[in-house]
Design an enzyme around this catalytic site. Structure first.
Site, PDB file in Angstrom:
ATOM      1  N   ASP A  61       0.867  -1.185   0.000  1.00 58.34           N
ATOM      2  CA  ASP A  61       0.000   0.000   0.000  1.00 58.34           C
ATOM      3  C   ASP A  61       0.904   1.236   0.000  1.00 58.34           C
ATOM      4  OD1 ASP A  61       1.004   0.065   2.542  1.00 58.34           O
ATOM      5  OD2 ASP A  61      -0.912  -0.144   3.556  1.00 58.34           O
ATOM      6  N   ASP A 109      -8.097  -7.414   0.534  1.00 59.67           N
ATOM      7  CA  ASP A 109      -7.109  -7.661   1.591  1.00 59.67           C
ATOM      8  C   ASP A 109      -7.730  -7.258   2.916  1.00 59.67           C
ATOM      9  OD1 ASP A 109      -6.722  -4.609   1.115  1.00 59.67           O
ATOM     10  OD2 ASP A 109      -5.686  -5.020   2.983  1.00 59.67           O
ATOM     11  N   CYS A 125     -13.759 -27.949   8.184  1.00 61.10           N
ATOM     12  CA  CYS A 125     -12.533 -27.420   7.582  1.00 61.10           C
ATOM     13  C   CYS A 125     -11.468 -28.517   7.483  1.00 61.10           C
ATOM     14  CB  CYS A 125     -12.028 -26.259   8.436  1.00 61.10           C
ATOM     15  SG  CYS A 125     -10.481 -25.559   7.865  1.00 61.10           S
ATOM     16  N   CYS A 135      -8.118 -27.772   7.101  1.00 62.45           N
ATOM     17  CA  CYS A 135      -6.804 -27.134   7.239  1.00 62.45           C
ATOM     18  C   CYS A 135      -5.918 -27.930   8.205  1.00 62.45           C
ATOM     19  CB  CYS A 135      -6.939 -25.679   7.704  1.00 62.45           C
ATOM     20  SG  CYS A 135      -7.107 -25.460   9.481  1.00 62.45           S
ATOM     21  N   CYS A 195      -7.393 -27.912  11.791  1.00 60.31           N
ATOM     22  CA  CYS A 195      -8.626 -28.677  12.006  1.00 60.31           C
ATOM     23  C   CYS A 195      -8.456 -30.169  11.737  1.00 60.31           C
ATOM     24  CB  CYS A 195      -9.755 -28.093  11.164  1.00 60.31           C
ATOM     25  SG  CYS A 195     -10.154 -26.391  11.630  1.00 60.31           S
ATOM     26  N   HIS A 210      -5.781 -21.285  10.653  1.00 61.13           N
ATOM     27  CA  HIS A 210      -7.142 -21.660  10.256  1.00 61.13           C
ATOM     28  C   HIS A 210      -7.873 -20.479   9.600  1.00 61.13           C
ATOM     29  CE1 HIS A 210     -11.300 -22.918  10.263  1.00 61.13           C
ATOM     30  NE2 HIS A 210     -11.547 -21.740  10.794  1.00 61.13           N
TER      31      HIS A 210
HETATM   32 ZN   LIG Z   1      -9.366 -25.130   9.855  1.00 58.98          ZN
END
Ligand SMILES: [Zn+2]
Length: 375
Positions: A97, A271, A309, A311, A314, A340
């Site tokens: 930025d 963002d 999830c 990920c 998880c 996560h």
């Molecule tokens: Zn997750």
């Protein structure tokens, strides 16, 4: 024909149900699919995450903050390392930025003039003066693929006359940024549309800013505290003035519902610090809404933080364990929550892109919102 700019947009599909766009943005450091969410690495680090982790989650581009890197360690240090990509060992694309937003929000400017902005550093209180030319110099030193024009992010609420004068100055500052930009062959400068919450001013700013031949354009000054319907109204009114053949970036937006509204309006890039900031405070985003994992009720919950999830967090850990780590002030707990949350938003964007490709984004948006807000 060789592309005219170092960063360019390739259109892939328009959702027949909503008009949302699916595309790909090409940069000197690889390409990424859009709509895209860009994790924020304020001080050349996505807080708590290694670049390898951010990359394995599927992020193709991250954002870094000019203001922070200018004050510490200084842009010359980063230029000496060979630029931001090398300094932080990030192989993908980077966007910086202009520093303007932080000067206005963090440093509380002492004086805003046509020349630039006088403010005190939030680190040591030292007097600093940031101008369009200096912002370009710093961003040229940092070497990001996409750099942003120095603008005034109009506070909310703003009087009509103030917003009008401010957007006119932002346009004159953009002309100075283009003049000062030393690396147009390797760094793409995006202009920023302002205009506060006034439709005619949004139109005026959009027409002025997009009259410059730049590789991309952004909308600034939205999601600054206004009600959601006003946000949606201004967004819907501004996007049609933006060129179709260039990336469109909505700055500072990252809650799931605002991301969906942005995509529906035709935005490609977003963002927000939200996923990492929330993660550090022990709150996670799940498909059934926000979850305060620090809560006592998760003390003996042996399910993953978000059972839907897949990920790293998880797949391997329980709510009970993550909560314990947070309560014990173990760094790993904050890392798991941050991991996560960033993954959740990257995955959400992936599902949005699939829905756009299959012409069913309106259905997806409805189902997602119902589940996220009514569970
Ligand atoms: Zn997750």
């Amino acid at each position: 024909m060789a592309p005219k700019f170092p960063v360019y947009y390739e259109h892939i599909h328009t959702c027949k149900q909503t008009g949302a766009r699916l595309g790909r943005v090409h940069t000197p450091h690889g390409s990424f699919m859009t709509p895209v969410f860009m994790p924020v690495g304020t001080a050349a680090s996505v807080k708590g995450m290694s670049p390898e982790e951010v990359s394995e989650m599927g992020a193709g581009i991250i954002l870094s903050n000019t203001y922070h890197l200018w004050l510490r360690p200084g842009s010359e240090i980063i230029a000496g390392a060979g630029g931001l990509h090398k300094f932080m060992n990030w192989p993908g694309a980077v966007l910086t930025d202009s520093g303007g937003f932080q000067v206005f929000s963090l440093a509380k400017p002492k004086n805003i003039t046509e020349d630039g902005v006088l403010f005190n550093s939030h680190i040591d209180g030292a007097k600093k003066f940031l101008t369009p030319e200096l912002s370009m110099k710093i961003q040229n030193d940092l070497g990001a693929d996409i750099i942003m024009a120095f603008d005034e992010c109009c506070p909310y609420p703003a009087k009509y006359e103030y917003a009008d004068k401010s957007l006119e100055m932002t346009t004159r500052w953009l002309a100075r940024c283009i003049e000062a930009h030393q690396k147009p062959d390797t760094q793409a400068l995006f202009g920023i549309i302002q205009g506060s919450m006034y439709k005619d001013l949004r139109q005026k700013s959009a027409e002025q800013i997009t009259s410059f031949d730049l590789p991309g354009f952004a909308i600034g000054g939205l999601s600054v505290g206004e009600p959601k319907d006003l946000f949606c109204e201004m967004l819907a009114h501004t996007v049609p003035y933006m060129p179709e053949d260039k990336p469109r970036y909505l700055m500072g937006v990252g809650t799931p519902d605002y991301l969906i509204e942005g995509v529906l309006a035709g935005i490609d890039m977003f963002d927000c610090v939200l996923p990492s900031r929330m993660g550090r405070h022990g709150t996670i985003l799940t498909s059934t809404g926000r979850k305060i994992i620090r809560d006592k009720k998760y003390a003996d919950c042996y399910l993953p933080p978000d059972p839907e999830c897949d990920c790293y967090c998880c797949r391997n850990y329980t709510s009970s364990y993550v909560r314990h780590l947070l309560k014990a002030n173990e760094m790993f707990g904050l890392r798991l929550c941050t991991y996560h949350n960033i993954y959740f938003l990257l995955k959400l964007m992936e599902r949005i892109r699939e829905a756009v490709a299959e012409d069913r984004l309106a259905d997806f948006a409805k189902d997602f919102q119902e589940k996220f807000y009514n569970s």
